[in-house]
Structure formats: C-alpha cells, structure tokens
Write an enzyme that holds these catalytic residues in place. Sequence first.
Site, PDB file in Angstrom:
ATOM      1  N   HIS A   1     -76.379  19.821  26.731  1.00 32.49           N
ATOM      2  CA  HIS A   1     -76.257  18.376  26.518  1.00 32.49           C
ATOM      3  C   HIS A   1     -75.521  17.675  27.666  1.00 32.49           C
ATOM      4  O   HIS A   1     -74.591  18.215  28.259  1.00 32.49           O
ATOM      5  CB  HIS A   1     -75.526  18.096  25.196  1.00 32.49           C
ATOM      6  CG  HIS A   1     -74.113  18.575  25.195  1.00 32.49           C
ATOM      7  ND1 HIS A   1     -73.048  17.805  25.626  1.00 32.49           N
ATOM      8  CD2 HIS A   1     -73.578  19.764  24.828  1.00 32.49           C
ATOM      9  CE1 HIS A   1     -71.930  18.476  25.523  1.00 32.49           C
ATOM     10  NE2 HIS A   1     -72.215  19.681  25.045  1.00 32.49           N
TER      11      HIS A   1
ATOM     12  N   HIS B   1     -83.513  23.349  41.995  1.00 35.59           N
ATOM     13  CA  HIS B   1     -84.229  24.488  41.406  1.00 35.59           C
ATOM     14  C   HIS B   1     -83.199  25.328  40.654  1.00 35.59           C
ATOM     15  O   HIS B   1     -82.286  25.882  41.268  1.00 35.59           O
ATOM     16  CB  HIS B   1     -84.904  25.310  42.504  1.00 35.59           C
ATOM     17  CG  HIS B   1     -85.678  26.493  41.983  1.00 35.59           C
ATOM     18  ND1 HIS B   1     -86.438  27.278  42.811  1.00 35.59           N
ATOM     19  CD2 HIS B   1     -85.816  27.025  40.747  1.00 35.59           C
ATOM     20  CE1 HIS B   1     -87.015  28.249  42.098  1.00 35.59           C
ATOM     21  NE2 HIS B   1     -86.642  28.107  40.849  1.00 35.59           N
TER      22      HIS B   1
END
Length: 218
Positions: A134, A143
């Site tokens: 979250h 990446h």
Amino acid sequence: MKVILIGDSGHARVIADNVTSNGDTVIARLDDKYSELEKRDECFYGPSSSVHELIRQEQAKVVIAIGANAVRQKIVAKLNLSADDYATIVHKEAIVSPSAELGHGTVVMPGVIVNAAAKVGSHVILNTRLVIEHDCVIGDYAHVSPGSMITGGVSIGDGVHIGAGATVIPTKSIGAWSTIGAGSVVIDDIEEHSTAVGVPARIIKTADQTVSTANRKA
C-alpha cells in the site's frame, strides 16, 4: 486489443504471453535488427520506425518490450508517441487494487500483487510474483524483479532496478537510476545513481566512485 511490441527477444516473448493471457493479440514485433517491414504468420516484423504506420493501419497500442530501463527510456524519446498510443498490460493472474494507479506502457506479470493506493509510473516492469504494498510510489522506467517485496509507503525513483528477491522495508526511499542487488534487504534510504547489495543493503558504488570497504562497514 491489438498490441505492437517494440523489441523481439526473450523479454518480448514474456510480454507476448502477458498480452495473450487476456485474449489480446500481438500483431507486430518491431526491432531494428529487421531492415524492412514484412508479415509472417499473421504478425508483422520490421524496424521500430514502422510503428507509426502500423498504429494508423491497425488501430493498435504499443509496449516497449525491452528489459533494460535506460534503453526503454531512449526508445520512448525516439518514437515520440503520445501516452494514448501505449498499452498497459496486466496479466490475468496478477492482482491490482482498484485504488492503485498504473502508468501507460507498464507491464504487470503473473502473480504480481499491487496493493491499495500504490502509484506505478509509466513504462515500468513489475515482474513475476512480486508484491508492491500500500501507498508505494514507483517512478517511470523502473524494473522490480521477480519475487521482490516492496513494503508499505516505499518510494522508488525513475529508472531504478530492484534485483530478484530483494526486500525494501516500510517508508524507505530509493533514488533515481539506482540498482539494488538480488536478495538484498534495504533498511535505509538509498541515494540516486547508487548500487547497493547485501543484508542489510550497503552502497558499494555511486555515480562517480566505488565505495571503499571501510566505508561500507562504517
């Protein structure tokens, strides 16, 4: 949806599987190893400069199917497409919270979990079975490699590469264009253009110098 891949190598094959998992179709694989545009087995092959013609002709969307972050950035600048020309690809076996945001050109691989209020930039690779918790913020061209754990409230800058199986503890920040080694555990903020490895992760290289062994242990 029809999808044009820029790049035709191993990573592109993985992206193609993501596309077809949702019933969409890869209609072109463009790479500058090809000198001219041709169609084989219902798929176009040709140089990346063919993308503009194919977007108009096929009403298709584009994904930069190349793993190297800096190369994706350069190709995006070279092609000069609009944000609307890019697809966002989410594998059918990924879980993305309704409150999370994904930028254009971003690819979410199978088994990935992106939790509530996370914000993921454009042209990002979220690789197999990682977790973005979250309220994380992931910059453009990043990446995050397979099996990584990015815990709550973490900030990851543009172009960052997180190695396979790495963990970043809550609320830490990783500066732009840094690299975190596979299996590392980040417990402190990492400055931009740094390489950090180990458990806990220590900076071994910055933009202009290699950090000495003494400094790493300090």
